[in-house]
Design a protein around this motif. Structure first.
Motif, PDB file in Angstrom:
ATOM      1  N   ILE A 703       0.841  -1.203   0.000  1.00 13.35           N
ATOM      2  CA  ILE A 703       0.000   0.000   0.000  1.00 13.35           C
ATOM      3  C   ILE A 703       0.872   1.247   0.000  1.00 13.35           C
ATOM      4  O   ILE A 703       0.604   2.223  -0.720  1.00 13.35           O
ATOM      5  CB  ILE A 703      -0.938  -0.027   1.218  1.00 13.35           C
ATOM      6  CG1 ILE A 703      -1.944  -1.193   1.081  1.00 13.35           C
ATOM      7  CG2 ILE A 703      -1.668   1.301   1.386  1.00 13.35           C
ATOM      8  CD1 ILE A 703      -2.768  -1.433   2.326  1.00 13.35           C
ATOM      9  N   GLN A 704       1.906   1.228   0.807  1.00 10.17           N
ATOM     10  CA  GLN A 704       2.806   2.385   0.878  1.00 10.17           C
ATOM     11  C   GLN A 704       3.475   2.620  -0.468  1.00 10.17           C
ATOM     12  O   GLN A 704       3.591   3.765  -0.938  1.00 10.17           O
ATOM     13  CB  GLN A 704       3.861   2.149   1.959  1.00 10.17           C
ATOM     14  CG  GLN A 704       3.300   2.197   3.375  1.00 10.17           C
ATOM     15  CD  GLN A 704       4.364   1.878   4.414  1.00 10.17           C
ATOM     16  OE1 GLN A 704       5.477   1.493   4.040  1.00 10.17           O
ATOM     17  NE2 GLN A 704       4.010   2.034   5.687  1.00 10.17           N
ATOM     18  N   GLN A 705       3.878   1.544  -1.153  1.00  7.35           N
ATOM     19  CA  GLN A 705       4.542   1.705  -2.454  1.00  7.35           C
ATOM     20  C   GLN A 705       3.571   2.247  -3.516  1.00  7.35           C
ATOM     21  O   GLN A 705       3.947   3.110  -4.329  1.00  7.35           O
ATOM     22  CB  GLN A 705       5.113   0.354  -2.902  1.00  7.35           C
ATOM     23  CG  GLN A 705       6.302  -0.098  -2.060  1.00  7.35           C
ATOM     24  CD  GLN A 705       6.797  -1.468  -2.467  1.00  7.35           C
ATOM     25  OE1 GLN A 705       6.101  -2.184  -3.230  1.00  7.35           O
ATOM     26  NE2 GLN A 705       7.977  -1.846  -1.960  1.00  7.35           N
ATOM     27  N   ALA A 710       1.552   6.661  -6.944  1.00  4.04           N
ATOM     28  CA  ALA A 710       0.526   7.623  -7.368  1.00  4.04           C
ATOM     29  C   ALA A 710       0.976   9.049  -7.092  1.00  4.04           C
ATOM     30  O   ALA A 710       0.754   9.968  -7.903  1.00  4.04           O
ATOM     31  CB  ALA A 710      -0.789   7.327  -6.641  1.00  4.04           C
ATOM     32  N   GLN A 711       1.625   9.229  -5.964  1.00  5.03           N
ATOM     33  CA  GLN A 711       2.110  10.567  -5.593  1.00  5.03           C
ATOM     34  C   GLN A 711       3.157  11.029  -6.588  1.00  5.03           C
ATOM     35  O   GLN A 711       3.169  12.206  -6.996  1.00  5.03           O
ATOM     36  CB  GLN A 711       2.662  10.525  -4.170  1.00  5.03           C
ATOM     37  CG  GLN A 711       3.087  11.885  -3.645  1.00  5.03           C
ATOM     38  CD  GLN A 711       3.592  11.779  -2.220  1.00  5.03           C
ATOM     39  OE1 GLN A 711       3.647  10.693  -1.680  1.00  5.03           O
ATOM     40  NE2 GLN A 711       3.920  12.930  -1.637  1.00  5.03           N
ATOM     41  N   MET A 712       4.015  10.131  -7.010  1.00  5.78           N
ATOM     42  CA  MET A 712       5.063  10.500  -7.956  1.00  5.78           C
ATOM     43  C   MET A 712       4.454  10.809  -9.333  1.00  5.78           C
ATOM     44  O   MET A 712       4.883  11.747 -10.007  1.00  5.78           O
ATOM     45  CB  MET A 712       6.087   9.363  -8.080  1.00  5.78           C
ATOM     46  CG  MET A 712       6.922   9.169  -6.817  1.00  5.78           C
ATOM     47  SD  MET A 712       8.095   7.799  -6.983  1.00  5.78           S
ATOM     48  CE  MET A 712       9.165   8.447  -8.237  1.00  5.78           C
ATOM     49  N   GLU A 713       3.400  10.020  -9.748  1.00  6.96           N
ATOM     50  CA  GLU A 713       2.762  10.297 -11.043  1.00  6.96           C
ATOM     51  C   GLU A 713       2.079  11.660 -11.023  1.00  6.96           C
ATOM     52  O   GLU A 713       2.188  12.446 -11.980  1.00  6.96           O
ATOM     53  CB  GLU A 713       1.728   9.211 -11.357  1.00  6.96           C
ATOM     54  CG  GLU A 713       2.347   7.863 -11.701  1.00  6.96           C
ATOM     55  CD  GLU A 713       1.309   6.798 -11.940  1.00  6.96           C
ATOM     56  OE1 GLU A 713       0.116   7.078 -11.646  1.00  6.96           O
ATOM     57  OE2 GLU A 713       1.674   5.693 -12.398  1.00  6.96           O
ATOM     58  N   ASP A 717       2.867  14.828 -13.415  1.00 11.88           N
ATOM     59  CA  ASP A 717       1.852  15.566 -14.188  1.00 11.88           C
ATOM     60  C   ASP A 717       1.901  17.047 -13.874  1.00 11.88           C
ATOM     61  O   ASP A 717       1.821  17.901 -14.784  1.00 11.88           O
ATOM     62  CB  ASP A 717       0.448  15.011 -13.881  1.00 11.88           C
ATOM     63  CG  ASP A 717       0.255  13.604 -14.459  1.00 11.88           C
ATOM     64  OD1 ASP A 717       1.029  13.236 -15.375  1.00 11.88           O
ATOM     65  OD2 ASP A 717      -0.625  12.868 -13.957  1.00 11.88           O
ATOM     66  N   ASP A 718       1.996  17.369 -12.603  1.00 12.81           N
ATOM     67  CA  ASP A 718       2.092  18.787 -12.206  1.00 12.81           C
ATOM     68  C   ASP A 718       3.297  19.431 -12.856  1.00 12.81           C
ATOM     69  O   ASP A 718       3.234  20.567 -13.346  1.00 12.81           O
ATOM     70  CB  ASP A 718       2.161  18.910 -10.699  1.00 12.81           C
ATOM     71  CG  ASP A 718       0.836  18.537 -10.029  1.00 12.81           C
ATOM     72  OD1 ASP A 718      -0.181  18.535 -10.725  1.00 12.81           O
ATOM     73  OD2 ASP A 718       0.861  18.246  -8.789  1.00 12.81           O
ATOM     74  N   GLN A 719       4.411  18.751 -12.803  1.00 13.75           N
ATOM     75  CA  GLN A 719       5.630  19.319 -13.407  1.00 13.75           C
ATOM     76  C   GLN A 719       5.449  19.502 -14.918  1.00 13.75           C
ATOM     77  O   GLN A 719       5.928  20.497 -15.486  1.00 13.75           O
ATOM     78  CB  GLN A 719       6.822  18.373 -13.110  1.00 13.75           C
ATOM     79  CG  GLN A 719       7.235  18.361 -11.647  1.00 13.75           C
ATOM     80  CD  GLN A 719       8.386  17.392 -11.407  1.00 13.75           C
ATOM     81  OE1 GLN A 719       8.800  16.652 -12.328  1.00 13.75           O
ATOM     82  NE2 GLN A 719       8.899  17.410 -10.168  1.00 13.75           N
ATOM     83  N   LYS A 720       4.706  18.523 -15.583  1.00 15.67           N
ATOM     84  CA  LYS A 720       4.501  18.640 -17.039  1.00 15.67           C
ATOM     85  C   LYS A 720       3.638  19.869 -17.371  1.00 15.67           C
ATOM     86  O   LYS A 720       3.954  20.656 -18.258  1.00 15.67           O
ATOM     87  CB  LYS A 720       3.819  17.373 -17.554  1.00 15.67           C
ATOM     88  CG  LYS A 720       3.541  17.363 -19.040  1.00 15.67           C
ATOM     89  CD  LYS A 720       2.874  16.058 -19.446  1.00 15.67           C
ATOM     90  CE  LYS A 720       2.580  16.067 -20.950  1.00 15.67           C
ATOM     91  NZ  LYS A 720       1.909  14.801 -21.378  1.00 15.67           N
ATOM     92  N   HIS A 721       2.550  20.033 -16.611  1.00 17.45           N
ATOM     93  CA  HIS A 721       1.675  21.185 -16.814  1.00 17.45           C
ATOM     94  C   HIS A 721       2.422  22.487 -16.534  1.00 17.45           C
ATOM     95  O   HIS A 721       2.251  23.479 -17.256  1.00 17.45           O
ATOM     96  CB  HIS A 721       0.445  21.087 -15.913  1.00 17.45           C
ATOM     97  CG  HIS A 721      -0.480  19.949 -16.293  1.00 17.45           C
ATOM     98  ND1 HIS A 721      -0.848  19.658 -17.609  1.00 17.45           N
ATOM     99  CD2 HIS A 721      -1.150  19.015 -15.531  1.00 17.45           C
ATOM    100  CE1 HIS A 721      -1.644  18.623 -17.660  1.00 17.45           C
ATOM    101  NE2 HIS A 721      -1.857  18.196 -16.383  1.00 17.45           N
ATOM    102  N   GLN A 722       3.237  22.487 -15.497  1.00 16.72           N
ATOM    103  CA  GLN A 722       3.994  23.693 -15.170  1.00 16.72           C
ATOM    104  C   GLN A 722       4.955  24.039 -16.307  1.00 16.72           C
ATOM    105  O   GLN A 722       5.110  25.216 -16.668  1.00 16.72           O
ATOM    106  CB  GLN A 722       4.764  23.472 -13.861  1.00 16.72           C
ATOM    107  CG  GLN A 722       3.882  23.436 -12.627  1.00 16.72           C
ATOM    108  CD  GLN A 722       4.681  23.110 -11.372  1.00 16.72           C
ATOM    109  OE1 GLN A 722       5.901  22.982 -11.458  1.00 16.72           O
ATOM    110  NE2 GLN A 722       3.974  23.015 -10.244  1.00 16.72           N
TER     111      GLN A 722
END
Length: 769
Positions: A703-705, A710-713, A717-722
């Protein structure tokens, strides 16, 4: 017949002294002086080397070696244990008395008079100077000493003042600082409490008012109490005389008439050296002491004493007074014991007369001479026999000559003599001895080594060995007795032969010890007699680990006892072995009734003492002498019955132990099986618990992994949009900037065209003009 005057007594004493053995310069005195420088190994007189430069001065030390080798065995013989003597009763009712006498005499000898050091000197005097002398007397001299005490309180001061031996001569008082500090602290605390109580009383508290009154009373009491004082005291302690004293008299100070012994001789004297203060403290008149002039005839220049004292003091014999204090003036005198008819009744009495110089200090009738002595090698019918030094001196002289000859021969071999032809050799070169040196000569044969005989070292060593053997034959003390003979140590002699030789040498030493034992017996008889006659009160002392009340006045007759001496004789290991053999014999003797528990107790206590313990009574309990002892038949029957009972009891105990053992084994098996089952259950539970924990940990990790993925994806995505937003902003900004730049360029071009037209017009106008 008229009574003798003091002058007549002095004249008799002087005549007796001149005729006595050991008087200055006689043959006996010279023999003892000779023995002293032989013992010291001094190269003097007949031990002096030839008066030729370069000759050996070595001196063989056979006298000293023999005496110092014999002394340890003699010391162990008499002082190796806690008792020098043992008094045996001659009557049944004296059993307890003899035990007390034994303990008390040895207590006086060892504790009160430093007996071991005195015995050492006494034995050594006999071995070296023919006879050793003990003087035993009851000292009545008062001893006066000054004592100072600092910071004593009133209780300690009162104790000092109550001591009958003490007289206060100086006293200084001052307040006790510690007490003053305590008083000030107490007043401060009470004052603080007083203030609190007064405040509480002002608020109407009746109990506070009463407490304030009590505190006020305490303050007034402290103020009214005088301050504690301390005292610095100087006092004089006077110990009244009354004690047994022992002294080893130097041989040169003892005088005795010829052809007699101490008990029967007409005259016996003790020359002494004391200060004026010592004589006055002994009770002699101060006026008489002050009136005595110098007198050198009584021993100041005695050659025996000078020979001994020169070993540490080259000014020996110079006893002239150097102190300005008259009380320290050195005086020589004689304490004479002689038979003389002083009262004129025709019967001679034994007198004790003390004379210093030409002055008679006292004259009293006595019952015995306070001297005892011993001689290692008596000569029948003579008072002075031979000493061990007398036996060893001839061999020491011969060995000295041989040793010097060997050394002189070696010296000549190393530094030989040379001949030189006059005026043909440079003598400076010849006398300068150095390696590689050159001696200048004019002719080849002008210098050479002298021919001289060479000693036979092997024969000389054989002669020296012969001299040592002669010393052993003369004195009886051999290298086997000392335990340092090389042949004995390295096995060239058989053990049996070595033991035989050593035992025979020990017999000679034991014969010397027998002579000393007689002196010890006389010494302790005199000690017993003096304490019975002079000790006027009982004394409580700790003897053999217990406190005992001793009253010698009850020992009215000292001849009730047989005194055994030499209790320390023999090797301790050998004595321990013999005591153990004795105890085995006692154990067998108890079965047939010839030994009892008391006998076993005595041997056990003696065994403990010889094993090095101070008191054997700590390890063994003395049996009750009143306990009934069974006869041999009863003891045997009782023993058989006890053995049968013990056998039956043992069999029952064995059966009971077997049953108990089987039950314990069964119980142990059950306990082990239960422990194994419990262990298996615990191990299975532990495995299950570990598996469940592992599965839970794996699920949690998954679960932690997934959450981290998901957090890394989302982050990517945030970095791509930025990045896309940043690119669009940058593109729009670039397009806007480009449009502005194009407009600027167009405006500048129009301005340039207008300027160009204007300039052209101006030029054309100028051309037209």
């Amino acid at each position: 017949m008229a009574k003798m005057t003091d002058d007549e007594l002095i004249s008799i004493i002087d005549d007796e002294m001149r005729q006595a053995l050991g008087f200055d310069g006689d043959k006996l005195s010279e023999m003892r002086r000779k023995a002293m420088y032989y013992y010291l190994g001094e190269a003097t007189e007949d031990l002096a080397p030839p008066s030729i430069p370069g000759r050996s001065h070595v001196v063989s030390t056979d006298v000293r070696n023999t005496i110092e080798a014999m002394l340890p065995q003699l010391m162990v013989t008499f002082t190796g244990g806690d008792s020098v003597v043992e008094c045996e009763p001659t009557k049944e009712e004296d059993e307890k008395k003899s035990s007390d006498v034994t303990k008390y005499l040895n207590y006086l000898f060892f504790k009160k008079n430093k007996g071991r050091s005195k015995v050492y000197t006494w034995l050594k005097d006999g071995l070296q100077s023919k006879r050793g002398f003990f003087k035993v007397w009851w000292d009545t001299t008062d001893q006066e000493t000054r004592e100072e005490y600092k910071g004593q309180d009133s209780v300690c001061l009162a104790m000092l003042m109550d001591d009958p031996e003490i007289e206060i001569i100086e006293q200084t008082s001052y307040p006790d600082e510690d007490d003053a500090k305590q008083r000030a602290k107490a007043l401060e605390e009470l004052t603080a409490k007083m203030g609190q109580a007064q405040q509480a009383a002002a608020q109407g508290n009746p109990q506070a008012q009463q407490a304030a009154m009590q505190i006020q009373a305490q303050i007034e009491q402290i103020n009214a109490t005088p301050p504690a004082m301390l005292y610095d005291v100087a006092c004089k302690r006077v110990k009244k005389g009354g004690k047994l004293c022992l002294e080893v008299v130097p041989p040169e100070q003892f005088l005795i008439s010829p052809n007699g012994d101490i008990e029967t001789a007409r005259f016996v004297g003790h020359r002494f050296r004391k200060t004026a203060s010592e004589l006055i403290s002994m009770g002699f008149s101060k006026d008489k002491i002050d009136s005595i002039g110098s007198d050198d005839s009584n021993g100041e220049f005695n050659m025996e004493r000078i020979e001994r004292e020169q070993y540490e003091n080259y000014q020996a014999g110079n006893d002239q007074d150097t102190s300005s204090d008259g009380s320290q003036r050195i005086m020589w005198g004689v304490e004479a014991y002689l038979w003389v008819d002083s009262d004129g009744d025709g019967i001679a009495e034994l007198h004790k007369i003390t004379k210093v110089g030409s002055t008679l200090l006292d004259d009293e009738i006595t019952d015995a001479r306070p001297f005892c002595s011993w001689c290692p090698v008596p000569i029948p019918h003579l008072f002075y026999g031979m000493s061990i030094a007398d036996l060893a001196m001839p061999s020491q002289l011969a060995n000295t000559v041989v040793e010097r000859a060997i050394r002189d021969n070696l010296y000549l071999e190393v530094n030989g003599r040379y001949f030189a032809v006059e005026n043909q050799v440079n003598l400076d070169d010849l006398l300068s001895s150095r390696p590689g040196g050159v001696v200048r000569i004019k002719n080849a044969g002008a210098v050479g080594r002298l021919d001289q005989g060479k000693g036979n070292i092997a024969e000389a060593m054989q002669l020296l060995e012969f001299g040592k053997q002669k010393v052993e034959d003369s004195t009886g003390w051999s290298r086997q007795s000392q335990g340092n003979d090389p042949d004995q140590l390295f096995g060239s002699e058989t053990a049996t032969k070595t033991r035989i030789v050593a035992n025979k040498a020990d017999m000679r030493t034991e014969l010397v010890a027998v002579q000393a034992a007689e002196g010890f017996e006389e010494l302790f008889r005199m000690m017993l007699k003096l304490i019975c006659q002079n000790q006027k009160k009982s004394e409580r002392v700790k003897l053999d680990g217990e406190w005992i009340d001793i009253d010698p006045r009850e020992w009215t007759n000292q001849f009730d006892f047989t005194i055994n001496v030499g209790l320390g004789m023999g090797d301790k290991d050998q004595k321990i072995q013999r005591l153990m053999q004795l105890q085995n014999a006692q154990a067998q003797g108890m079965q047939i009734g010839i030994a009892n528990p008391t006998n076993m107790y005595e041997s056990s206590v003696e065994l403990a003492k010889n094993m090095g313990f101070k008191s054997g009574s700590r390890f063994f309990t003395k049996p009750d002498p009143n306990a009934k002892m069974p006869n041999p038949g009863e003891a045997e029957a009782q023993g058989k019955m006890q053995m049968e009972q013990a056998k039956i009891q043992a069999n029952g105990q064995i059966k009971q132990m077997e049953l108990q053992h089987q039950g314990q084994m069964k119980q142990l098996e059950l306990q082990q099986e239960a422990q194994l089952e419990a262990l298996r259950a615990r191990m299975q539970a532990e495995v299950d618990r570990n598996r469940q924990a592992s599965e839970a940990e794996q699920q949690t990790l998954k679960i932690q992994q997934e959450a981290q993925l998901a957090q890394m994806e989302a982050m990517f995505d945030d970095q791509k949009h930025q990045r896309e937003d940043m690119f669009n902003r940058w593109k729009a900004e670039l397009e806007a900037a480009t449009k502005i730049e194009v407009a600027n360029i167009s405006s500048k071009a129009k301005l340039n065209d207008a300027a160009t037209a204007t300039a052209t017009a101006e030029i054309a106008s100028e051309v037209q003009q």
